[in-house]
Motif scaffolding. Structure first.
Motif, mmCIF file in Angstrom:
data_model
loop_
_atom_site.group_PDB
_atom_site.id
_atom_site.type_symbol
_atom_site.label_atom_id
_atom_site.label_comp_id
_atom_site.label_asym_id
_atom_site.label_seq_id
_atom_site.Cartn_x
_atom_site.Cartn_y
_atom_site.Cartn_z
ATOM 1 N N GLY A 1 10.458 108.909 102.687
ATOM 2 C CA GLY A 1 10.920 109.200 104.037
ATOM 3 C C GLY A 1 10.700 108.089 105.031
ATOM 4 O O GLY A 1 11.200 108.161 106.154
ATOM 5 N N VAL A 2 9.941 107.055 104.645
ATOM 6 C CA VAL A 2 9.702 105.911 105.533
ATOM 7 C C VAL A 2 10.605 104.768 105.094
ATOM 8 O O VAL A 2 10.700 104.462 103.908
ATOM 9 C CB VAL A 2 8.226 105.468 105.503
ATOM 10 N N ARG A 3 11.275 104.162 106.030
ATOM 11 C CA ARG A 3 12.197 103.064 105.722
ATOM 12 C C ARG A 3 11.878 101.875 106.628
ATOM 13 O O ARG A 3 11.203 102.006 107.637
ATOM 14 C CB ARG A 3 13.643 103.524 105.911
ATOM 15 N N ARG A 4 12.382 100.723 106.246
ATOM 16 C CA ARG A 4 12.106 99.498 106.999
ATOM 17 C C ARG A 4 13.396 98.747 107.284
ATOM 18 O O ARG A 4 14.368 98.846 106.542
ATOM 19 C CB ARG A 4 11.134 98.593 106.237
ATOM 20 N N ARG A 5 13.360 97.980 108.381
ATOM 21 C CA ARG A 5 14.469 97.079 108.685
ATOM 22 C C ARG A 5 14.028 96.099 109.764
ATOM 23 O O ARG A 5 12.986 96.266 110.407
ATOM 24 C CB ARG A 5 15.701 97.846 109.156
ATOM 25 N N ASP A 6 14.828 95.055 109.947
ATOM 26 C CA ASP A 6 14.633 94.113 111.043
ATOM 27 C C ASP A 6 15.613 94.450 112.161
ATOM 28 O O ASP A 6 16.770 94.802 111.906
ATOM 29 C CB ASP A 6 14.874 92.674 110.578
ATOM 30 N N VAL A 7 15.152 94.326 113.393
ATOM 31 C CA VAL A 7 15.976 94.594 114.568
ATOM 32 C C VAL A 7 15.955 93.357 115.454
ATOM 33 O O VAL A 7 14.882 92.897 115.866
ATOM 34 C CB VAL A 7 15.452 95.810 115.359
ATOM 35 N N GLN A 8 17.123 92.804 115.717
ATOM 36 C CA GLN A 8 17.220 91.662 116.628
ATOM 37 C C GLN A 8 17.315 92.198 118.055
ATOM 38 O O GLN A 8 18.261 92.885 118.411
ATOM 39 C CB GLN A 8 18.442 90.806 116.313
ATOM 40 N N THR A 9 16.313 91.893 118.863
ATOM 41 C CA THR A 9 16.333 92.307 120.262
ATOM 42 C C THR A 9 16.751 91.124 121.119
ATOM 43 O O THR A 9 16.989 90.014 120.612
ATOM 44 C CB THR A 9 14.950 92.804 120.716
ATOM 45 N N ASP A 10 16.828 91.342 122.439
ATOM 46 C CA ASP A 10 17.160 90.234 123.326
ATOM 47 C C ASP A 10 15.958 89.349 123.634
ATOM 48 O O ASP A 10 16.042 88.442 124.442
ATOM 49 C CB ASP A 10 17.799 90.743 124.625
ATOM 50 N N ARG A 11 14.825 89.616 122.948
ATOM 51 C CA ARG A 11 13.641 88.778 123.094
ATOM 52 C C ARG A 11 13.251 88.122 121.764
ATOM 53 O O ARG A 11 13.181 86.910 121.665
ATOM 54 C CB ARG A 11 12.466 89.604 123.641
ATOM 55 N N ILE A 12 12.983 88.952 120.755
ATOM 56 C CA ILE A 12 12.601 88.452 119.435
ATOM 57 C C ILE A 12 13.184 89.365 118.367
ATOM 58 O O ILE A 12 13.675 90.455 118.657
ATOM 59 C CB ILE A 12 11.057 88.376 119.261
ATOM 60 N N ARG A 13 13.113 88.906 117.111
ATOM 61 C CA ARG A 13 13.434 89.763 115.977
ATOM 62 C C ARG A 13 12.177 90.547 115.620
ATOM 63 O O ARG A 13 11.096 89.986 115.456
ATOM 64 C CB ARG A 13 13.875 88.928 114.774
ATOM 65 N N MET A 14 12.312 91.880 115.492
ATOM 66 C CA MET A 14 11.155 92.718 115.208
ATOM 67 C C MET A 14 11.348 93.463 113.891
ATOM 68 O O MET A 14 12.428 94.013 113.628
ATOM 69 C CB MET A 14 10.911 93.717 116.350
ATOM 70 N N HIS A 15 10.309 93.458 113.086
ATOM 71 C CA HIS A 15 10.297 94.247 111.855
ATOM 72 C C HIS A 15 9.829 95.656 112.204
ATOM 73 O O HIS A 15 8.884 95.842 112.976
ATOM 74 C CB HIS A 15 9.359 93.629 110.832
ATOM 75 N N LEU A 16 10.486 96.663 111.622
ATOM 76 C CA LEU A 16 10.280 98.039 112.051
ATOM 77 C C LEU A 16 10.189 98.977 110.860
ATOM 78 O O LEU A 16 11.006 98.908 109.950
ATOM 79 C CB LEU A 16 11.463 98.461 112.938
ATOM 80 N N LEU A 17 9.185 99.851 110.877
ATOM 81 C CA LEU A 17 9.161 101.006 109.998
ATOM 82 C C LEU A 17 9.696 102.199 110.784
ATOM 83 O O LEU A 17 9.358 102.372 111.963
ATOM 84 C CB LEU A 17 7.748 101.314 109.502
ATOM 85 N N GLU A 18 10.492 103.026 110.128
ATOM 86 C CA GLU A 18 11.097 104.196 110.771
ATOM 87 C C GLU A 18 10.954 105.410 109.870
ATOM 88 O O GLU A 18 10.880 105.290 108.646
ATOM 89 C CB GLU A 18 12.596 103.980 111.003
#
Length: 351
Positions: free
Chosen positions: A6-23
């Protein structure tokens, strides 16, 4: 070790930095953002995410800048933890989340979410053994600096052998200065042990930390005052200095989100007289030349947190405090069942 079901991961490019995220949880669920502390990553929250997702929340656990798999962007210490706060806001924008989030922050993350709440609406704040409201080290009970330059706080307080072993990727338990040994002794009660494979995962996560002036511990500056160092202008330990960090301003918020404060009674990191803080070390004779209690008192971190939250309640805010006897710096680990139950109850009551 694979992520929990049920836990997944991805990278999110924001307008500040690229953030690695668990969801975890549904994308249309009420957002709950979990912010890790110093020398950790979003994966330190992985074990509590499935239960929160089962309650229908959209659970987000990012790696903050210079930690984990997010961009190793430098931390401007003169902003305190506002780089982290602004990165959280950028992440929510990038995900299209406009609703005020529930925020939980562990240790350094507690200070970051309080700073977020000073600039953005929040549905609730959960402070898990948070850094004190006046920063870490070199500060009196009323929040005034012991010395104007913040002497006794910042990157100069980091143990050089510990930093060296971090830089070299030492995953062993061969030294009290290896991160595995430090984690066992200070992240939670020393009586608590993670399963070996889980401990390996979290040690590997810590070893992703950006080591140096912009990350951990940060730039070291000298001081004419005891103990001879002061905060520099970059890096995480300097961002925690009372010269740059305060979050007691939440008392004056016009709209006050409900607050849950959970704290381990045996915490040695955030404590009244922490052995990681210069005043306490000086009083114990572990840093020579201590000028005495009147000139450089040990910091009473828990008392400072309690006082600020009492003022918050007196000003109309709702505060719930849960003390975890026998727990260390991380009751979400060494008292996991009770901590998760308390947190879920609080989220349900906060709306």
């Amino acid at each position: 070790m694979e992520l929990l079901p049920g836990v997944r991961r991805r990278d999110v490019q924001t307008d500040r930095i690229r953030m690695h995220l668990l969801e975890a949880g549904p994308n249309d669920g009420t957002p709950v953002v979990l912010v890790h502390g110093n020398l950790s990553t979003g994966r330190f929250f992985e074990h509590v995410m499935p239960e929160l997702a089962a309650d229908g929340y959209r659970v987000l656990a990012p790696d903050m800048r210079s930690f984990g798999r997010s961009d190793p962007a430098p931390i401007d210490a003169t902003r305190g933890l506002d780089d982290w706060s602004d990165d959280l806001a950028a992440l929510l924008r990038a995900l299209g989340i406009g609703a005020p989030p529930h925020l939980a922050g562990w240790s350094t993350g507690g200070g970051a979410i309080a700073r977020f709440a000073l600039a953005h609406p929040a549905a609730s704040l959960t402070l898990i053994d948070p850094v004190g409201p006046y920063g870490y080290g070199g500060v009196r009970d009323d929040g005034t600096l012991v010395h104007p330059d913040g002497a006794g706080s910042g990157a100069g307080g980091a143990n050089p052998e510990f930093v060296r072993r971090l830089r070299e990727g030492d995953a062993s338990a061969d030294s009290p200065f290896s991160i595995r040994s430090v984690m066992r002794q200070t992240y939670w009660s020393p009586a608590f042990r993670l399963p070996p494979e889980r401990e390996d995962v979290l040690v590997d996560e810590i070893l992703l930390t950006t080591i140096g002036d912009g990350g951990y511990p940060g730039e070291v500056a000298s001081s004419p005052h005891w103990p001879g160092f002061a905060p520099g202008t970059t890096g995480l330990l300097n961002a925690l200095s009372p010269r740059y960090l305060r979050w007691d301003g939440i008392v004056d918020l016009a709209v006050k989100p409900p607050v849950l404060w959970t704290h381990g009674a045996a915490d040695v990191v955030v404590a009244d007289g922490s052995m990681l803080e210069a005043g306490t070390l000086g009083r114990a004779g572990l840093i020579p030349g201590w000028p005495g209690e009147a000139e450089f008192p040990p910091q009473r971190m828990v008392a400072q947190i309690r006082t600020v939250l009492e003022r918050y309640a007196d000003a109309g805010g709702a505060v719930r405090t849960e003390w975890f006897e026998g727990s260390g710096h991380g009751p979400l680990f060494d008292a996991e069942a009770r901590w998760t139950r308390v947190f879920r109850e609080f989220l349900g009551s906060a709306g």
